[in-house]
Enzyme design. Sequence first.
Site, PDB file in Angstrom:
ATOM      1  CB  SER A  17      71.028  23.129  68.669  1.00 40.27           C
ATOM      2  OG  SER A  17      71.376  22.774  67.366  1.00 40.27           O
ATOM      3  CE  LYS A  40      71.676  17.678  68.478  1.00 39.53           C
ATOM      4  NZ  LYS A  40      72.381  18.067  67.253  1.00 39.53           N
TER       5      LYS A  40
END
Length: 447
Positions: free
Chosen positions: A361, A386
């Site tokens: 992320s 992600k």
Amino acid sequence: MSGYVCLKLSPPPTCLSKHPRLPIPLVRNTLLGAALSFGLVFSFPSVSASQICRDVEPIQETLQTAPEVVTNEGLVEEAWQIVNDTFLDTGRHRWSQDTWQLKREAILSNSIQTRSKAHHIIKRMLSSLADPYTRFLSPDEFSKMARYDMTGVGINLKEVPDENGDLRLEVLGIILDGPAHSAGVRQGDEILAVNNMEVKGKSAFEVSSLLQGPNGTSVTIQHHYCQVKHGNCGPVESIEVQRQLVARTPVFYRLEQLDNGVTSVGYIRLKEFNALARKDLVIAMKRLQDMGASYFILDLRDNLGGLVQAGIEIAKLFLNEGDTVIYTVGRDPQLQKAIVTDTSPLIQAPVVILVNDKTASASEIVASALHDNCRAVLVGKRTYGKGLIQSVFELDDGSGVVITVGKYVTPNHKDINGNGIEPDFQKLPAWDDISRHLKKCSMSQQG
């Protein structure tokens, strides 16, 4: 739209917002909004509802006007409409508004007798999207999520547009007997200035950063209470609040000597992107520079993410003005944008970023930004992958839905989600090889 800044440090990948207006996930709050208005976006690879509030401090329940009565059918339709307006299908399920319309007709063809049944229908409806991050939040789960505090003074801020479209900052939640509450701040207050700096037009993320500081120090807050619906505001007050930071520094650093003491390398370990990450990273980099570091190693291994906006702001520390940090893609036009660096780099020295399969992320945003702009080489294993943007929307009964509304694309136009980022080297190369690699990258970009 009001972008809620979900505060505290290990929350899920979301931003809080009130339907029907979509928050911009990255940076109004900088984050992409997240609760990025952007709102502030918290992003971790996968967080279950039961994990959302494992570290949450008890916070005073906020007093609100009694909500209008909402029918069970109306609640289900509200959740359906949010998906219809904002959901981005990032898989291969070929979601379409036509098939979604058929689902609505099937669901609402019968009356829904109880609220629990309505919640169950919403859960099944969201599950049918086959998106691992889109989910339902009970009223209790949603309430807890809205109370994260990253200010250090025990308040949680949200962005509210005024009649001119300018942003106002309002206290969404407050910790009972916390520093701000004890000093006289209350839920619903508008924050006007921090340490005599006006905050009009600033994001909740920016102002939360202004409120932060060393434990035990004080910050001056200028505020007043406003009844937004009626435009009536109380007198402006200026109060001094003593900080009590809950957040722990995620930054650890040291200077290492290589090549028999010829080369000084600044090693920085960044464990997560919390409210203190950028500030403490700047301190670490400056100190290492003063100590003679000529190269830097940024260790993002096992860093699952955190505040996406923090990741974006950290990436900017290394990039030249005008460099693209990340692209965001979504159905809403506000999500079709490039996040671009607007400052000069803090350091010019070559950077090595250590990554592995738990680098996710916000960490992947930083890694790809520096890699694609030829500022760093990546060493280790392929990252997690992600790269989705979620927004949390409040429903009329106090429950909520987390919806995937967009995704991140690297400066080199590669989709992070499901793919991850392939490193340049599996093991740390010689520094001469690193310099050659970065030089070749820059020459390739120049044509």
